[in-house]
Design an enzyme around this catalytic site. Structure first.
Site, PDB file in Angstrom:
ATOM      1  CB  THR A   5     -55.583 -53.391 -38.486  1.00 39.30           C
ATOM      2  OG1 THR A   5     -54.420 -54.210 -38.523  1.00 39.30           O
ATOM      3  CG2 THR A   5     -55.217 -51.995 -38.897  1.00 39.30           C
ATOM      4  CE  LYS A  37     -55.445 -56.583 -40.873  1.00 37.84           C
ATOM      5  NZ  LYS A  37     -56.117 -56.337 -39.613  1.00 37.84           N
ATOM      6  N   GLY A  49     -46.957 -50.859 -43.464  1.00 37.11           N
ATOM      7  CA  GLY A  49     -48.126 -51.423 -42.812  1.00 37.11           C
ATOM      8  C   GLY A  49     -49.293 -50.484 -42.990  1.00 37.11           C
ATOM      9  CB  SER A 128     -58.826 -49.998 -33.688  1.00 41.98           C
ATOM     10  OG  SER A 128     -58.350 -51.297 -33.905  1.00 41.98           O
ATOM     11  CB  CYS A 163     -57.712 -53.072 -29.309  1.00 47.89           C
ATOM     12  SG  CYS A 163     -58.551 -52.485 -30.792  1.00 47.89           S
ATOM     13  CB  THR A 166     -56.014 -55.433 -32.031  1.00 46.12           C
ATOM     14  OG1 THR A 166     -56.186 -54.099 -32.495  1.00 46.12           O
ATOM     15  CG2 THR A 166     -54.568 -55.859 -32.218  1.00 46.12           C
TER      16      THR A 166
END
Length: 178
Positions: A5, A37, A49, A128, A163, A166
């Site tokens: 995430t 999230k 979050g 991440s 990423c 993500t």
């Protein structure tokens, strides 16, 4: 680093925005693409979050909300109590997650290592893709007139292009003074 995430919080003017992607990854597979999230707590006055294990993060969110209630919405006092319990409780200290929390006045990064960090500038991120989103948001803050919510969303979109943990299914929550 927690895979799976990216959460970003941006402040500009009278607006604070927190955005998170929706991807849930288990090892090498995307399990879900639309997870939420980022949450509103304390009657909508606090944004939270999380990055890390979903079950662990949900446990921490519930405890954080209880501390917010017991401290009448005082973000710092609730954060101190949560992190203290998180660090010292046998079961909680094994939880693998990071949290970003924000109200109208401050943004805090919370960890099980006992960290309560307030960013030096108007942006903070975890997860991440945090570095990518953070760099994009700082650039937007320096060179554009975009509002906080636009910066948070666009920065997360950029992180999702870089990423692999993500995605671009974004949850965005905003607090703004009228």
């Amino acid at each position: 680093m927690f895979k799976g995430t990216t959460i970003i919080c941006v402040r500009r003017g009278k607006e604070v925005a927190m955005a998170g992607d929706g991807q849930v990854t288990l090892e090498t597979q995307v399990i879900k693409s639309g997870a939420k999230k980022v949450r509103r707590l304390s009657g909508g006055n606090v944004l939270a979050g999380f990055a890390g294990s979903t079950a662990d993060a949900m446990t921490l969110l519930e405890r954080f909300e209880k501390y917010l209630q017991s401290h009448s919405g005082n973000l710092m006092r609730a954060a101190v109590d949560l992190v203290k319990e998180w660090r010292t409780d046998k079961a909680l200290r094994r939880l693998e997650a990071l949290m970003l929390v924000a109200d109208r006045n401050q943004t805090l990064l919370l960890s099980g290592a006992g960290d309560i960090l307030e960013p030096d500038d108007d942006v903070a991120s975890i997860g991440s893709g945090a570095g990518y989103a953070l760099a994009a948001a700082r650039a937007f803050l320096q060179v554009s007139d975009m509002i906080a919510s636009e910066i948070a969303k666009r920065s997360l979109q950029i992180a999702s292009e870089i990423c692999i943990y993500t995605n671009d299914v974004i949850t965005l929550e905003v607090i703004k003074d009228e």
